[in-house]
Design a protein around this motif. Structure first.
Motif, mmCIF file in Angstrom:
data_model
loop_
_atom_site.group_PDB
_atom_site.id
_atom_site.type_symbol
_atom_site.label_atom_id
_atom_site.label_comp_id
_atom_site.label_asym_id
_atom_site.label_seq_id
_atom_site.Cartn_x
_atom_site.Cartn_y
_atom_site.Cartn_z
ATOM 1 N N SER A 132 8.071 -4.898 51.492
ATOM 2 C CA SER A 132 8.264 -5.675 50.264
ATOM 3 C C SER A 132 9.746 -5.949 50.028
ATOM 4 C CB SER A 132 7.717 -4.906 49.058
ATOM 5 O OG SER A 132 6.358 -4.601 49.233
ATOM 6 N N GLU A 215 9.066 -7.973 44.547
ATOM 7 C CA GLU A 215 7.826 -7.391 44.015
ATOM 8 C C GLU A 215 7.273 -6.441 45.063
ATOM 9 O OE1 GLU A 215 4.966 -10.049 42.381
ATOM 10 O OE2 GLU A 215 6.549 -11.171 41.333
ATOM 11 N N ASP A 217 4.571 -4.709 46.906
ATOM 12 C CA ASP A 217 3.152 -4.861 47.195
ATOM 13 C C ASP A 217 2.669 -3.556 47.827
ATOM 14 O OD1 ASP A 217 0.699 -5.869 47.668
ATOM 15 O OD2 ASP A 217 1.292 -7.218 49.302
ATOM 16 N N SER A 229 14.581 -1.602 40.727
ATOM 17 C CA SER A 229 14.649 -3.057 40.601
ATOM 18 C C SER A 229 15.572 -3.598 41.703
ATOM 19 C CB SER A 229 15.223 -3.393 39.224
ATOM 20 O OG SER A 229 15.781 -4.678 39.231
#
Ligand SMILES: CC(C)(COP(=O)(O)OP(=O)(O)OC[C@H]1O[C@@H](n2cnc3c(N)ncnc32)[C@H](O)[C@@H]1OP(=O)(O)O)[C@@H](O)C(=O)NCCC(=O)NCCS
Length: 238
Positions: A132, A215, A217, A229
């Motif tokens: 990701s 994001e 996953d 983040s």
């Protein structure tokens, strides 16, 4: 704070530097920001054995890539109390591509069973996390690999951290600038990275723009875990 006059940014040329460099990474990603990717990638990072192991992994990667000359391990140093210099931060810049002959050919993170030989879920989580995190850089490099693309490669800032004790002295800016200069030297190719909450504060000032938030996953069983983040950033307009 004004940049320190005494700061130096140089290529690492001695495997012995990886232990103090790893300690900078540990203090920044482990103790300071509690980065959930760091904890998965370096199990035992807060133990003496974990430090030895982490330093060895960096040194092995440095040795394995040395001959090709596309992966650059940098240290930021400051004067110590005596003659010696203290390593306060490190960065890895990769001249990256998907096409052989145009730089270091990156392969997507695949198998973490060596890291977690007896722990299939943790190996799977590590693969999903890294997959990701790096998804957007692979997409960008895929674009560059197309026949009509003029630039076949990019400079990728793969890793950067400065020990909290040495932060706000300009070390990260100088470590970042090194790669931007190399990108110019390579014909004005693009630079890209995944910026953490702290890293973004530096990169945005240096010509990177935020493209897209990462994001994660991951399977349902891992959803509740803490993840940092990160934002995919690049210098070009593509
Ligand atoms: C992000 C990091 C590498 C910055 O290192 P650094 O050497 O302190 O950064 P610099 O001194 O070059 O900072 C350059 C500018 O960025 C901004 N900046 C950097 N850190 C900041 C902070 N904690 N808060 C606000 N602004 C900050 C400031 O504008 C700073 O200039 P100034 O000190 O003159 O105000 C360091 O904080 C770190 O290692 N953090 C934890 C690990 C991490 O997130 N690494 C980045 C992964 S992408």
């Amino acid at each position: 704070m004004p940049p320190s006059d005494d700061l130096r940014v140089e290529l690492i040329t001695d495997a012995a530097d990886f232990e103090p460099a790893f300690i900078c990474l540990r203090n920044a990603f482990g103790h300071q920001t509690h980065d959930g990717i760091w904890a998965v990638m370096y199990p035992g990072w807060d133990t003496p054995e974990g430090v030895v192991r982490g330093a060895r992994e960096l040194a092995d990667r440095w040795t394995a890539s040395r001959e090709r000359g596309n992966v650059h391990f940098l240290k930021a140093t400051l004067a110590g109390p005596g003659e010696e210099r203290i390593i306060g931060g490190m960065a890895i810049w990769v001249h990256a591509t998907l096409l052989p002959g145009h730089g270091e050919v990156l392969v997507p993170p695949a198998d973490f069973t060596k890291l977690y030989p007896d722990n299939e879920p943790e190996a799977r989580y590590a693969r999903q996390l890294l997959g990701s995190l790096f998804k957007h850089r692979f997409e960008a490099l895929k674009e560059k690999a197309r026949p009509e693309s003029l630039q076949k490669s990019a400079m990728v800032l793969d890793l950067l951290a400065v020990d909290p004790a040495f932060q706000r002295k300009g070390a990260a800016s100088r470590l970042t600038q090194w790669g931007l200069d190399e990108a110019q030297r390579l014909g004005g190719i693009e630079s890209m990275t995944e910026g953490s909450a702290m890293g973004r504060l530096v990169y945005k000032q240096m010509g990177f723009r935020e493209v897209q938030a990462v994001e994660y996953d991951v399977d349902e069983e891992f959803k509740a875990r803490e993840r940092p983040s990160n934002v995919f950033m690049r210098t070009g307009s593509a």
